[in-house]
Design a protein around this motif. Structure first.
Motif, PDB file in Angstrom:
ATOM      1  N   TYR A   1      27.877 -33.066  48.052  1.00  6.87           N
ATOM      2  CA  TYR A   1      27.923 -33.264  46.535  1.00  6.87           C
ATOM      3  C   TYR A   1      26.602 -34.099  46.202  1.00  6.87           C
ATOM      4  O   TYR A   1      26.481 -35.192  46.424  1.00  6.87           O
ATOM      5  N   LEU A   2      25.804 -33.248  45.231  1.00  7.89           N
ATOM      6  CA  LEU A   2      24.706 -34.065  44.768  1.00  7.89           C
ATOM      7  C   LEU A   2      25.125 -34.663  43.418  1.00  7.89           C
ATOM      8  O   LEU A   2      24.822 -33.798  42.287  1.00  7.89           O
ATOM      9  N   ASP A   3      25.095 -36.052  43.465  1.00 11.47           N
ATOM     10  CA  ASP A   3      25.258 -36.507  42.170  1.00 11.47           C
ATOM     11  C   ASP A   3      24.101 -37.087  41.530  1.00 11.47           C
ATOM     12  O   ASP A   3      23.258 -38.320  41.930  1.00 11.47           O
ATOM     13  N   ASN A   4      23.652 -36.404  40.694  1.00 10.19           N
ATOM     14  CA  ASN A   4      22.073 -36.515  39.892  1.00 10.19           C
ATOM     15  C   ASN A   4      22.235 -37.681  39.080  1.00 10.19           C
ATOM     16  O   ASN A   4      21.074 -38.273  39.028  1.00 10.19           O
TER      17      ASN A   4
ATOM     18  N   ASP B   1      24.203 -25.785  42.073  1.00  9.33           N
ATOM     19  CA  ASP B   1      23.096 -26.982  41.684  1.00  9.33           C
ATOM     20  C   ASP B   1      23.312 -28.207  42.508  1.00  9.33           C
ATOM     21  O   ASP B   1      22.688 -29.167  42.710  1.00  9.33           O
ATOM     22  N   ASP B   2      24.624 -28.464  42.206  1.00 10.85           N
ATOM     23  CA  ASP B   2      25.207 -29.841  42.758  1.00 10.85           C
ATOM     24  C   ASP B   2      26.151 -30.263  43.846  1.00 10.85           C
ATOM     25  O   ASP B   2      26.665 -31.022  43.965  1.00 10.85           O
ATOM     26  N   TYR B   3      26.202 -28.861  44.475  1.00  7.10           N
ATOM     27  CA  TYR B   3      27.124 -28.740  45.710  1.00  7.10           C
ATOM     28  C   TYR B   3      26.680 -27.605  46.662  1.00  7.10           C
ATOM     29  O   TYR B   3      26.292 -26.599  46.475  1.00  7.10           O
TER      30      TYR B   3
ATOM     31  N   LEU C   1      16.547 -33.244  41.872  1.00  8.85           N
ATOM     32  CA  LEU C   1      17.811 -32.483  42.419  1.00  8.85           C
ATOM     33  C   LEU C   1      17.416 -31.283  43.336  1.00  8.85           C
ATOM     34  O   LEU C   1      18.026 -30.910  44.526  1.00  8.85           O
TER      35      LEU C   1
ATOM     36  N   GLY D   1      32.969 -35.319  40.602  1.00  6.20           N
ATOM     37  CA  GLY D   1      32.359 -36.039  41.399  1.00  6.20           C
ATOM     38  C   GLY D   1      33.072 -36.538  42.497  1.00  6.20           C
ATOM     39  O   GLY D   1      32.503 -37.319  43.650  1.00  6.20           O
TER      40      GLY D   1
ATOM     41  N   ARG E   1      18.247 -30.836  47.303  1.00  3.54           N
ATOM     42  CA  ARG E   1      18.871 -29.694  47.789  1.00  3.54           C
ATOM     43  C   ARG E   1      18.257 -29.087  48.908  1.00  3.54           C
ATOM     44  O   ARG E   1      18.672 -28.487  49.767  1.00  3.54           O
TER      45      ARG E   1
ATOM     46  N   VAL F   1      23.690 -38.309  47.399  1.00  7.05           N
ATOM     47  CA  VAL F   1      24.231 -37.278  47.909  1.00  7.05           C
ATOM     48  C   VAL F   1      25.633 -37.947  48.614  1.00  7.05           C
ATOM     49  O   VAL F   1      25.521 -38.637  49.526  1.00  7.05           O
TER      50      VAL F   1
ATOM     51  N   GLN G   1      21.865 -40.264  41.698  1.00  9.96           N
ATOM     52  CA  GLN G   1      21.034 -39.862  42.573  1.00  9.96           C
ATOM     53  C   GLN G   1      21.389 -40.396  44.061  1.00  9.96           C
ATOM     54  O   GLN G   1      20.431 -40.812  44.978  1.00  9.96           O
TER      55      GLN G   1
END
Length: 151
Positions: A114-117, A93-95, A69, A37, A73, A122, A120
């Motif tokens: 960076y999508l910190d699920n 998925d998260d980047y 998510l 992260g 994105r 970004v 919640q």
């Protein structure tokens, strides 16, 4: 006259070396990505901003997630497309990793999301490859992308 010619040659040589240095910086792709992260730390140069910057002057706010998510994105990619001048290099998925190219000088700026699920949020990092200062361009890009993401 001979001394003037030598001085002129030295000045031209220094200019050429500086141009070569800038071209090398602009074409060298940095090692990026995230680890647990955390996006890569910013360099000491004042030509970057990040939501995770240790330096308050270069820190920007995270973005809240959209519904989930996938929609987050999609909203990021739509904001990048609307901003223009970008090439999406990596999309996971998260980047997301994007290279923006400035219109006039064709400098490359590396931008990461960076999508910190779990939180919640970004996280964002934008850094110029070449030069020392960016004259505030990375912060301006962040602000415009934030506006586009919010629409």
């Amino acid at each position: 006259m001979k001394i003037l010619l030598i001085v002129l040659l030295v000045v031209v040589a220094l200019l050429v070396l500086n141009i070569v240095r800038i071209v090398m910086q602009n074409t060298t792709v940095p090692t990026l990505g995230h680890d647990n992260g955390q996006l890569k730390p910013l360099s000491k140069k004042p030509n970057a901003v990040s939501t995770q910057a240790a330096d308050e002057e270069r820190r920007v706010r995270t973005w809240p997630f959209k519904a989930d998510l996938a929609s987050t994105r999609a909203a990021i990619l739509e904001a990048v497309k609307a901003y223009g001048g970008a090439e999406v290099v990596t999309e996971a998925d998260d980047y997301i990793y994007v290279v923006f190219t400035t219109a006039k000088m064709h400098y490359h700026d590396d931008v990461e999301f960076y999508l910190d699920n779990e939180a919640q949020q970004v996280h964002f990092r934008s850094a110029s490859r070449a030069g020392y200062s960016d004259l505030g361009l990375n912060r301006q890009r962040y602000e415009k992308l934030t506006e586009l993401y919010g629409q």
